[in-house]
Design an enzyme around this catalytic site. Structure first.
Site, PDB file in Angstrom:
ATOM      1  N   SER A 124       4.529  -3.373   6.382  1.00 32.31           N
ATOM      2  CA  SER A 124       4.814  -1.904   5.659  1.00 32.31           C
ATOM      3  C   SER A 124       4.159  -1.338   6.977  1.00 32.31           C
ATOM      4  O   SER A 124       3.323  -1.497   8.120  1.00 32.31           O
ATOM      5  CB  SER A 124       3.837  -2.296   4.917  1.00 32.31           C
ATOM      6  OG  SER A 124       3.495  -1.149   4.470  1.00 32.31           O
ATOM      7  N   TYR A 148      -5.062  -4.548   1.429  1.00 33.61           N
ATOM      8  CA  TYR A 148      -3.251  -4.576   1.532  1.00 33.61           C
ATOM      9  C   TYR A 148      -3.217  -4.476   3.042  1.00 33.61           C
ATOM     10  O   TYR A 148      -1.905  -5.082   3.149  1.00 33.61           O
ATOM     11  CB  TYR A 148      -2.931  -3.554   0.333  1.00 33.61           C
ATOM     12  CG  TYR A 148      -1.289  -3.509   0.302  1.00 33.61           C
ATOM     13  CD1 TYR A 148      -0.662  -4.508   0.212  1.00 33.61           C
ATOM     14  CD2 TYR A 148      -0.594  -2.245   1.393  1.00 33.61           C
ATOM     15  CE1 TYR A 148       1.079  -3.867   0.413  1.00 33.61           C
ATOM     16  CE2 TYR A 148       1.035  -2.140   1.662  1.00 33.61           C
ATOM     17  CZ  TYR A 148       1.534  -3.439   0.708  1.00 33.61           C
ATOM     18  OH  TYR A 148       2.962  -3.396   1.606  1.00 33.61           O
ATOM     19  N   LYS A 152      -1.326  -7.924   5.291  1.00 34.45           N
ATOM     20  CA  LYS A 152       0.139  -7.386   6.061  1.00 34.45           C
ATOM     21  C   LYS A 152      -0.246  -7.782   7.965  1.00 34.45           C
ATOM     22  O   LYS A 152       0.727  -9.102   8.371  1.00 34.45           O
ATOM     23  CB  LYS A 152       1.725  -6.040   5.646  1.00 34.45           C
ATOM     24  CG  LYS A 152       1.337  -5.841   4.775  1.00 34.45           C
ATOM     25  CD  LYS A 152       2.729  -6.716   3.940  1.00 34.45           C
ATOM     26  CE  LYS A 152       3.236  -6.468   2.351  1.00 34.45           C
ATOM     27  NZ  LYS A 152       3.598  -7.434   1.926  1.00 34.45           N
TER      28      LYS A 152
HETATM   29  P1  NAD Z   1       7.181  -5.143  -7.200  1.00 32.52           P
HETATM   30  O1  NAD Z   1       5.622  -5.544  -7.619  1.00 32.52           O
HETATM   31  O2  NAD Z   1       8.790  -4.246  -7.131  1.00 32.52           O
HETATM   32  O3  NAD Z   1       8.155  -6.825  -6.029  1.00 32.52           O
HETATM   33  C1  NAD Z   1       7.071  -7.599  -6.315  1.00 32.52           C
HETATM   34  C2  NAD Z   1       7.418  -9.040  -6.869  1.00 32.52           C
HETATM   35  O4  NAD Z   1       6.861 -10.113  -6.381  1.00 32.52           O
HETATM   36  C3  NAD Z   1       7.514  -8.820  -8.245  1.00 32.52           C
HETATM   37  O5  NAD Z   1       8.528  -8.643  -8.768  1.00 32.52           O
HETATM   38  C4  NAD Z   1       5.957  -9.574  -8.656  1.00 32.52           C
HETATM   39  O6  NAD Z   1       6.155  -9.537  -9.770  1.00 32.52           O
HETATM   40  C5  NAD Z   1       6.623 -10.096  -7.465  1.00 32.52           C
HETATM   41  N1  NAD Z   1       5.267 -11.223  -7.536  1.00 32.52           N
HETATM   42  C6  NAD Z   1       4.335 -10.966  -6.840  1.00 32.52           C
HETATM   43  N2  NAD Z   1       2.927 -11.685  -6.321  1.00 32.52           N
HETATM   44  C7  NAD Z   1       3.778 -13.440  -6.751  1.00 32.52           C
HETATM   45  C8  NAD Z   1       3.666 -14.781  -6.946  1.00 32.52           C
HETATM   46  N3  NAD Z   1       2.622 -14.847  -6.188  1.00 32.52           N
HETATM   47  N4  NAD Z   1       4.869 -15.395  -6.920  1.00 32.52           N
HETATM   48  C9  NAD Z   1       5.418 -15.014  -7.370  1.00 32.52           C
HETATM   49  N5  NAD Z   1       6.255 -13.586  -6.888  1.00 32.52           N
HETATM   50  C10 NAD Z   1       5.482 -12.968  -6.976  1.00 32.52           C
HETATM   51  O7  NAD Z   1       7.426  -4.542  -5.055  1.00 32.52           O
HETATM   52  P2  NAD Z   1       8.169  -3.827  -3.567  1.00 32.52           P
HETATM   53  O8  NAD Z   1       8.290  -2.470  -3.871  1.00 32.52           O
HETATM   54  O9  NAD Z   1       9.596  -4.699  -4.488  1.00 32.52           O
HETATM   55  O10 NAD Z   1       7.568  -4.399  -2.550  1.00 32.52           O
HETATM   56  C11 NAD Z   1       8.186  -5.841  -1.988  1.00 32.52           C
HETATM   57  C12 NAD Z   1       6.970  -6.331  -0.925  1.00 32.52           C
HETATM   58  O11 NAD Z   1       7.646  -5.143  -0.193  1.00 32.52           O
HETATM   59  C13 NAD Z   1       5.673  -6.290  -0.835  1.00 32.52           C
HETATM   60  O12 NAD Z   1       5.582  -7.627  -0.317  1.00 32.52           O
HETATM   61  C14 NAD Z   1       5.150  -4.647  -0.507  1.00 32.52           C
HETATM   62  O13 NAD Z   1       3.524  -5.198   0.139  1.00 32.52           O
HETATM   63  C15 NAD Z   1       6.858  -5.056   0.082  1.00 32.52           C
HETATM   64  N6  NAD Z   1       6.133  -3.388   0.289  1.00 32.52           N
HETATM   65  C16 NAD Z   1       6.540  -2.484  -0.544  1.00 32.52           C
HETATM   66  C17 NAD Z   1       6.624  -1.199  -0.209  1.00 32.52           C
HETATM   67  C18 NAD Z   1       6.950   0.184  -1.325  1.00 32.52           C
HETATM   68  O14 NAD Z   1       6.491   0.914  -0.834  1.00 32.52           O
HETATM   69  N7  NAD Z   1       7.175  -0.005  -2.148  1.00 32.52           N
HETATM   70  C19 NAD Z   1       6.531  -0.645   1.307  1.00 32.52           C
HETATM   71  C20 NAD Z   1       6.025  -1.000   2.222  1.00 32.52           C
HETATM   72  C21 NAD Z   1       5.785  -2.479   1.759  1.00 32.52           C
END
Ligand code: NAD
Ligand code: UDP
Length: 330
Positions: A124, A148, A152
């Site tokens: 991120s 958080y 990362k």
């Molecule tokens: P999201 O919550 O929609 O998707 C994450 C998925 O991981 C979910 O389906 C959840 O059920 C699953 N999950 C969480 N912990 C788990 C575990 N221990 N075992 C199995 N499944 C698990 O989030 P997103 O927005 O799709 O983000 C995906 C990744 O990208 C994350 O790592 C997040 O930190 C990173 N990210 C997101 C953003 C954002 O703004 N959306 C920005 C930067 C980084």
């Protein structure tokens, strides 16, 4: 090629699965559905007209995930699974370190055990902390403002150390800026539980009249109109960035920003949403949100030159697609 996508039922993961399937990859999703729904898997199949293998599993349950590696020849892993709410991470730091850091360790250990040496990791822009914009991949990571972000930073470090010890390990660390938008079918998108923390889902809730007014967190930042500036990127551009990263994996750890390189203020985003969707968004200016920074946008020169990828979709498409998904999913 079989790609294991952890967190593939989530917002970014589901769009990436669609893009991978359309590019000819086989996809195996491992997700415990703690922040997503099972019907997203069916929607991925409907959009692509392709099959997907799904395991409902917690990535921290090493034995269960081991079975997946045992059952399939995995050619690479894209690791999305994790928690992502900054505010919640301040209140529940141990949950965040446990889920985000341990899951990264568990999945890398299984990659080592089964000789899987292609790995893409969701990081991120929050790792840049208070550096000066535009953020460049080689900047020193100053301290992040929340647990958080720290998960990362630590996960990135674990990947670097692993690749030093195992010279065959090829890793792309992707630092996302602000993903918004949805698939043009309106079938998959972002549906956070409860009151949204992020700007775009908050705007769509106000547009739906589920929430009355958008609270703009501060108009005294040093930006063009005083409101916070972010680099919003369409989730499908982000998904395509993963395919580009996977296809260009090389030994060692390589870090790429996935952003547009263009900053948009809160008021500019609201204005674009109103114009594109012809809906008025009532707003009020309130105090700054603790921990927020003035501006956050990417330097995209490295990702363009090394991966040949750049974001194509503009702010209007992001606003249109976010709203289409919201209205399709009452
Ligand atoms: P999201 O919550 O929609 O998707 C994450 C998925 O991981 C979910 O389906 C959840 O059920 C699953 N999950 C969480 N912990 C788990 C575990 N221990 N075992 C199995 N499944 C698990 O989030 P997103 O927005 O799709 O983000 C995906 C990744 O990208 C994350 O790592 C997040 O930190 C990173 N990210 C997101 C953003 C954002 O703004 N959306 C920005 C930067 C980084
Ligand atoms: N923001 C806002 N009102 C909200 C949510 C967010 O004014 O209800 C602002 C926030 O202060 C920031 C921008 O919108 O300047 C993007 O915030 P978001 O939480 O979506 O992303 P992040 O700050 O994590 O990059």
């Amino acid at each position: 090629m079989n790609i294991l996508v952890t967190g593939g039922a989530g917002f970014i993961g589901s769009h990436t699965c669609v893009t991978l399937l359309n590019a000819g990859y086989n996809v195996i999703i491992a997700d415990n559905l703690c922040n997503s729904k099972k019907d997203t898997i069916d929607k991925i199949k409907v959009i692509t007209n392709k099959d997907v293998i799904f395991y409902q599993v917690d990535i921290n349950q090493e034995k269960e995930v081991d079975e997946i590696f045992n059952n399939h020849i995995i050619d690479g892993v894209i690791h999305f699974a994790g928690f992502k709410a900054v505010g919640e991470s301040v209140k529940k730091p141990l949950d965040y370190y446990y889920n985000n850091v341990l899951s990264t360790i568990s999945i890398i250990k299984l990659c080592e055990k089964y000789g899987v040496d292609r790995f893409v990791f969701s990081s991120s822009a929050t790792v840049y902390g208070n550096n000066a914009v535009p953020f460049k991949e080689d900047m020193e990571l100053l301290s992040t403002t929340n647990p958080y972000g720290e998960t990362k930073v630590i996960s990135e470090r674990i990947l670097k150390d692993t690749s030093t010890a195992n010279q065959n390990f090829s890793v792309a660390i992707l630092r996302y800026f602000n993903p918004v938008g949805a698939h043009e079918s309106g079938l998959i998108g972002e549906s956070p539980n409860g009151v949204p923390n992020n700007l775009m889902p908050y705007i769509t809730q106000v547009a739906k009249r589920n929430l009355q007014v958008l609270k703009v967190f501060g108009n005294d930042y040093s930006t063009s109109d005083g409101t916070g500036v972010r680099d919003y990127i369409h989730v499908l551009d982000l998904a395509e960035g993963h395919v580009a990263a996977f296809e260009n994996l090389k030994k060692g750890v390589h870090i790429y920003n996935l952003g547009t390189g263009k900053g948009t203020s809160v008021l500019e985003l609201v204005e674009a949403f109103e114009r594109v969707n012809n809906i008025k968004i009532p707003l009020e200016i309130v105090d700054r949100r603790p921990g927020d920074i003035d501006s956050c946008y990417a330097d995209t020169s490295k990702v363009k030159s090394e991966l040949g990828w750049n974001a194509k979709r503009d702010i209007s498409s992001m606003c249109r697609d976010s709203w289409r998904f919201e209205t399709n999913n009452e």
